[in-house]
Motif scaffolding. Structure first.
Motif, PDB file in Angstrom:
ATOM      1  N   PRO A 169       0.843  -1.199   0.000  1.00 39.17           N
ATOM      2  CA  PRO A 169       0.000   0.000   0.000  1.00 39.17           C
ATOM      3  C   PRO A 169       0.881   1.253   0.000  1.00 39.17           C
ATOM      4  O   PRO A 169       2.032   1.217   0.445  1.00 39.17           O
ATOM      5  CB  PRO A 169      -0.780  -0.091   1.317  1.00 39.17           C
ATOM      6  N   LYS A 170       0.325   2.347  -0.466  1.00 38.21           N
ATOM      7  CA  LYS A 170       1.051   3.618  -0.511  1.00 38.21           C
ATOM      8  C   LYS A 170       1.551   3.964   0.893  1.00 38.21           C
ATOM      9  O   LYS A 170       0.811   3.816   1.866  1.00 38.21           O
ATOM     10  CB  LYS A 170       0.120   4.723  -1.041  1.00 38.21           C
ATOM     11  N   TYR A 171       2.796   4.405   0.987  1.00 36.13           N
ATOM     12  CA  TYR A 171       3.494   4.819   2.216  1.00 36.13           C
ATOM     13  C   TYR A 171       3.953   3.648   3.085  1.00 36.13           C
ATOM     14  O   TYR A 171       4.698   3.848   4.035  1.00 36.13           O
ATOM     15  CB  TYR A 171       2.660   5.786   3.079  1.00 36.13           C
ATOM     16  N   ALA A 172       3.511   2.428   2.821  1.00 35.72           N
ATOM     17  CA  ALA A 172       3.856   1.301   3.697  1.00 35.72           C
ATOM     18  C   ALA A 172       5.364   1.064   3.745  1.00 35.72           C
ATOM     19  O   ALA A 172       5.918   0.852   4.829  1.00 35.72           O
ATOM     20  CB  ALA A 172       3.128   0.039   3.254  1.00 35.72           C
ATOM     21  N   THR A 173       6.032   1.088   2.597  1.00 30.15           N
ATOM     22  CA  THR A 173       7.474   0.811   2.613  1.00 30.15           C
ATOM     23  C   THR A 173       8.240   1.921   3.330  1.00 30.15           C
ATOM     24  O   THR A 173       9.250   1.648   3.979  1.00 30.15           O
ATOM     25  CB  THR A 173       8.038   0.607   1.194  1.00 30.15           C
ATOM     26  N   GLN A 174       7.767   3.169   3.225  1.00 24.08           N
ATOM     27  CA  GLN A 174       8.430   4.256   3.951  1.00 24.08           C
ATOM     28  C   GLN A 174       8.319   4.030   5.452  1.00 24.08           C
ATOM     29  O   GLN A 174       9.283   4.216   6.197  1.00 24.08           O
ATOM     30  CB  GLN A 174       7.811   5.609   3.579  1.00 24.08           C
ATOM     31  N   ILE A 175       7.151   3.610   5.904  1.00 25.88           N
ATOM     32  CA  ILE A 175       6.938   3.347   7.325  1.00 25.88           C
ATOM     33  C   ILE A 175       7.760   2.141   7.768  1.00 25.88           C
ATOM     34  O   ILE A 175       8.407   2.159   8.824  1.00 25.88           O
ATOM     35  CB  ILE A 175       5.435   3.141   7.625  1.00 25.88           C
ATOM     36  N   LEU A 176       7.760   1.086   6.957  1.00 31.68           N
ATOM     37  CA  LEU A 176       8.539  -0.100   7.290  1.00 31.68           C
ATOM     38  C   LEU A 176      10.038   0.214   7.324  1.00 31.68           C
ATOM     39  O   LEU A 176      10.758  -0.269   8.212  1.00 31.68           O
ATOM     40  CB  LEU A 176       8.248  -1.229   6.299  1.00 31.68           C
TER      41      LEU A 176
ATOM     42  N   MET B 209       8.647  -2.145  16.639  1.00 36.29           N
ATOM     43  CA  MET B 209       8.819  -0.712  16.369  1.00 36.29           C
ATOM     44  C   MET B 209       7.581  -0.127  15.699  1.00 36.29           C
ATOM     45  O   MET B 209       7.207   1.017  15.977  1.00 36.29           O
ATOM     46  CB  MET B 209      10.066  -0.489  15.504  1.00 36.29           C
ATOM     47  N   ILE B 210       6.923  -0.876  14.840  1.00 32.36           N
ATOM     48  CA  ILE B 210       5.672  -0.413  14.220  1.00 32.36           C
ATOM     49  C   ILE B 210       4.645  -0.113  15.312  1.00 32.36           C
ATOM     50  O   ILE B 210       3.952   0.911  15.270  1.00 32.36           O
ATOM     51  CB  ILE B 210       5.123  -1.446  13.208  1.00 32.36           C
ATOM     52  N   LYS B 211       4.550  -0.975  16.320  1.00 37.69           N
ATOM     53  CA  LYS B 211       3.631  -0.740  17.440  1.00 37.69           C
ATOM     54  C   LYS B 211       3.979   0.559  18.157  1.00 37.69           C
ATOM     55  O   LYS B 211       3.095   1.349  18.499  1.00 37.69           O
ATOM     56  CB  LYS B 211       3.655  -1.921  18.420  1.00 37.69           C
ATOM     57  N   LYS B 212       5.265   0.785  18.378  1.00 30.26           N
ATOM     58  CA  LYS B 212       5.707   2.022  19.047  1.00 30.26           C
ATOM     59  C   LYS B 212       5.397   3.250  18.184  1.00 30.26           C
ATOM     60  O   LYS B 212       4.982   4.292  18.700  1.00 30.26           O
ATOM     61  CB  LYS B 212       7.193   1.949  19.366  1.00 30.26           C
TER      62      LYS B 212
END
Length: 194
Positions: free
Chosen positions: A24-31, A86-89
């Motif tokens: 999804p859009k932005y997912a790789t940036q967040i990951l 880290m995603i949870k944080k």
């Protein structure tokens, strides 16, 4: 006739591996941000990949996966666990971000950090003057045109990044002492020889 072309990483992956995951859009940036903070794919977790790929003597991605997972059976899980944590944080932190915090952050970035970034020369001059047991002052417009950024005591000085030393082709001929600095993650390292 010389030619130039570019192959995008997705295209390389499609050619070499045959599949390109669809995120999804932005997912790789967040990951990527989560992984950077969690350090999930550091060599101590997944191995030194540049060395491992040199040791690998197979040809296909399937052979690579089998070879790698024999040597590092828990690496992907350990990396994914760190990123998931880290995603949870990050989610918890995102929930705390409101307009007031955004306004404060923009003010800090646009006003304070810009000012500090442009005025760090004064901090360098002050610290060098303190070390030398003297006064300092910033240069005026006439001095700046001569490559002078300020004075330590009565000595004119120029303040340059350490990368300036390696630029031998610079037309600028500075005839004053030079204070060098290097920006680090947590501040500025300063070098001078006078």
């Amino acid at each position: 006739m010389s030619q130039k072309f570019k192959i995008k990483y997705d295209e390389i992956q499609n050619i070499v591996v045959g599949e390109v995951p669809n995120y999804p859009k932005y997912a790789t940036q967040i990951l990527n941000l989560a992984n950077q903070n969690a350090q999930g794919t550091r060599p101590k977790i997944v191995g030194q990949m540049s060395d491992l790929i040199q040791e690998f003597d197979g040809q296909t991605v399937e052979q690579w996966i089998e070879w790698y997972e024999e040597r590092y059976p828990d690496a992907r899980k350990n990396a994914a666990d760190r990123v998931e944590d880290m995603i949870k944080k990050l989610k918890e932190s995102i929930d705390k971000i409101d307009r007031e915090m955004i306004d404060t952050w923009v003010k800090d970035l646009v006003l304070y950090k810009t000012f500090i970034g442009l005025r760090f020369q004064e901090a360098i001059l002050r610290k060098v003057a303190d070390i030398k047991g003297t006064t300092y002052r910033l240069a005026g417009k006439d001095d700046e045109s001569k490559g002078i950024d300020g004075y330590v005591g009565f000595m004119p000085v120029s303040i340059k990044p350490t990368t300036y030393r390696s630029k031998s082709s610079l037309a600028e001929d500075i005839k004053v002492e030079i204070i060098y600095y290097e920006k680090k993650k947590d501040g500025i390292t300063v070098y001078f020889d006078f």
